[in-house]
Design a protein around this motif. Structure first.
Motif, PDB file in Angstrom:
ATOM      1  N   SER A 234      38.242  19.225   9.929  1.00  0.00           N
ATOM      2  CA  SER A 234      37.243  18.698  10.860  1.00  0.00           C
ATOM      3  C   SER A 234      36.157  17.929  10.121  1.00  0.00           C
ATOM      4  O   SER A 234      35.672  16.900  10.597  1.00  0.00           O
ATOM      5  CB  SER A 234      36.620  19.837  11.671  1.00  0.00           C
ATOM      6  N   LEU A 241      34.269   9.178  12.629  1.00  0.00           N
ATOM      7  CA  LEU A 241      33.581   9.228  13.917  1.00  0.00           C
ATOM      8  C   LEU A 241      32.196   8.587  13.823  1.00  0.00           C
ATOM      9  O   LEU A 241      31.705   8.007  14.787  1.00  0.00           O
ATOM     10  CB  LEU A 241      33.454  10.680  14.388  1.00  0.00           C
ATOM     11  N   PRO A 262      41.052  12.009  17.974  1.00  0.00           N
ATOM     12  CA  PRO A 262      39.910  12.550  18.732  1.00  0.00           C
ATOM     13  C   PRO A 262      39.714  11.874  20.082  1.00  0.00           C
ATOM     14  O   PRO A 262      38.799  12.235  20.824  1.00  0.00           O
ATOM     15  CB  PRO A 262      38.725  12.279  17.798  1.00  0.00           C
ATOM     16  N   CYS A 279      45.528  21.618  18.445  1.00  0.00           N
ATOM     17  CA  CYS A 279      44.203  21.016  18.600  1.00  0.00           C
ATOM     18  C   CYS A 279      43.256  21.544  17.536  1.00  0.00           C
ATOM     19  O   CYS A 279      43.238  22.746  17.236  1.00  0.00           O
ATOM     20  CB  CYS A 279      43.612  21.303  19.982  1.00  0.00           C
ATOM     21  N   THR A 282      36.194  18.908  16.823  1.00  0.00           N
ATOM     22  CA  THR A 282      35.178  18.186  16.084  1.00  0.00           C
ATOM     23  C   THR A 282      33.969  19.094  15.917  1.00  0.00           C
ATOM     24  O   THR A 282      33.834  20.117  16.600  1.00  0.00           O
ATOM     25  CB  THR A 282      34.732  16.901  16.818  1.00  0.00           C
ATOM     26  N   LYS A 286      34.414  19.053  20.485  1.00  0.00           N
ATOM     27  CA  LYS A 286      35.368  18.295  21.289  1.00  0.00           C
ATOM     28  C   LYS A 286      36.764  18.462  20.711  1.00  0.00           C
ATOM     29  O   LYS A 286      36.967  18.391  19.496  1.00  0.00           O
ATOM     30  CB  LYS A 286      34.972  16.809  21.288  1.00  0.00           C
ATOM     31  N   VAL A 288      40.430  17.833  19.404  1.00  0.00           N
ATOM     32  CA  VAL A 288      41.107  16.752  18.686  1.00  0.00           C
ATOM     33  C   VAL A 288      42.602  17.052  18.703  1.00  0.00           C
ATOM     34  O   VAL A 288      43.045  18.031  18.112  1.00  0.00           O
ATOM     35  CB  VAL A 288      40.623  16.656  17.222  1.00  0.00           C
TER      36      VAL A 288
END
Length: 459
Positions: A234, A241, A262, A279, A282, A286, A288
């Motif tokens: 992460s 990002l 993402p 999954c 983040t 959230k 990803v």
């Protein structure tokens, strides 16, 4: 005047590093350590927790004495799926069990029968069935196999949060660790899975805090902002990002090659989960969507096999250039090279290939990378979504010219870049608490990109 910096511990399975980063996210100091593994009570190899703890304290003491730096904050990132069990005095009660340790079949069957079956738990927690890599199951195992020790556990902390605990004395949990193939987090309800409370584990996990939190801490007579730690996968996503708003996929390559999207919020299907999709989270909480293959591990094994067969030194392959004529020759020799991969496989096709079919080591290696890329192509397509026009490849394979050219040809209508972030995990870990220590704006030059064009159609 001393330069303001942040201290970042980046703890991998092999290398343990301490970095100092300045306000422009340049690495201005680096210290590395490697420890000999120890064994748990079953004779299984595991992390030397005492050495790691001593290294954290010793490293900090050393950098605090460097007059040219003014350390403003400290944060941590480590590999995942690893718990440290602490008693009420903060002392570890067990070894740091290896996440590759085989999980007992009877215990596994008991757990899934109790909580709705493998498919149900897998979909709820957005994770394949991975045994000890589902770190929540390590806690379940401790409760069942060592109940006396389990009763003494005051805190069960993932490794990043344990390192933070060493400095702050605060037991906390963070979503990037809790939400990473642990079976602890119910993605459909955005809360801990029901089994966590039913088994008496919830109260041992520490206070769940935002991953960009800091705990003001006085250490060795001075106050610092101390982060709560991040899961390394992460953390490595954060620089991307921070720099790119348009949808992209990050292909993080190493021992595992993990494709991270993402921008794909479609829930995982049972079929995708069986193909090693999962999954991550983040640092903002959230989901990803990700897929992964054990390609770096396979690369090490097959590189050794090729080198031995052709009596070549393995290190020479690092400098091997992409040769289009070899690819043309291989496409003629192996017609299946031109076929699209239609199924998931844990390994590429190469381990089953007879090395005597190849005239040179270069030819064998090109075919091996071709097979790896075909496997990677299928894994990538599992998580690609509408709007994604760019794939950023970082890590070891981003430096492999053969891999990059073949990958670019395998994913049409998508731009493929080799990306370079000097120590992406460390930079991401620092960025996660940027406002706590850095008054400057986040720089836009953190990531260096190299574009790879698709192969000519004749290939």
């Amino acid at each position: 005047m001393p330069k303001p910096v942040i201290a970042i511990f980046d703890v991998g399975k092999t290398n343990k590093k301490l970095f100092l980063l300045d306000e422009d996210y340049n690495i201005v100091y680096e210290r590395s350590a490697r420890f000999i593994e120890t064994e748990d009570e079953d004779g299984e190899p595991c992390e030397n927790l005492d050495s790691l703890k001593s290294s954290v304290y010793d490293s900090l003491q050393q950098v605090f004495q460097l007059k040219e730096f003014d350390i403003k904050a400290i944060n941590f990132s480590t590999y995942g799926a690893s718990f440290v069990y602490l008693d009420e005095k903060g002392k570890p009660l067990t070894p740091l069990y290896n996440y590759l340790k085989e999980y007992p079949e009877d215990l596994k069957n008991e757990f899934y029968a109790k909580y709705g079956g493998e498919d149900k738990v897998s979909q709820d927690t957005a994770s394949p069935i991975l045994g000890s890599l589902n770190s929540g199951l390590q806690l379940y195992r401790l409760k069942k196999e060592q109940p006396a020790i389990f009763k003494k556990v005051k805190w069960a902390l993932h490794l990043p949060q344990y390192l933070s605990f060493l400095i702050t004395g605060k037991a906390v949990a963070d979503i990037t660790s809790i939400g990473c193939h642990t079976h602890l987090w119910d993605f459909s309800k955005n809360q801990y899975h029901k089994w966590v409370k039913e088994e008496g584990i919830f109260e041992k996990l520490g206070t769940l805090m935002p991953a960009d939190s800091c705990l003001p801490t006085t250490y060795l007579g001075k106050e610092y902002e101390v982060g709560i730690g991040l899961h390394d996968s992460s953390a490595a996503l954060i620089p991307y990002l921070a720099n790119f708003a348009e949808p992209f996929v990050l292909l993080s390559t190493g021992t595992w090659c993990i494709s991270l999207n993402p921008f794909n919020q479609i829930p995982l299907t049972a079929e995708e989960l069986k193909q090693d999709c999962l999954c991550y989270m983040t640092y903002k909480g959230k989901a990803v969507k990700a897929s992964r293959i054990f390609a770096g591990n396979e690369h090490e094994k097959q590189l050794t096999r090729i080198a031995k067969h052709f009596d070549r030194a393995a290190y020479l392959f690092k400098h091997l250039k992409f040769n289009p004529s070899i690819v043309l020759k291989l496409n003629y020799k192996f017609p299946e090279n031109k076929e699209v991969a239609t199924s998931f496989s844990a390994n590429s096709a190469f381990p089953d290939r007879d090395l005597n079919l190849f005239n040179t080591a270069e030819e064998a290696y090109h075919q091996f990378i071709f097979d790896l890329v075909k496997q990677q192509e299928y894994s990538l397509k599992l998580i690609l979504s509408d709007g994604v026009k760019r794939i950023f490849v970082d890590g070891g394979f981003s430096k492999n010219e053969i891999y990059m050219h073949l990958l670019s040809g395998a994913i049409p209508n998508t731009e493929v870049y080799a990306s370079s972030v000097s120590q992406a995990t460390a930079v991401g870990t620092a960025l996660s608490i940027h406002t706590a220590w850095n008054e400057s704006a986040v720089p836009t030059s953190i990531i260096q990109l190299k574009y790879y064009s698709a192969l000519p159609p004749t290939m």
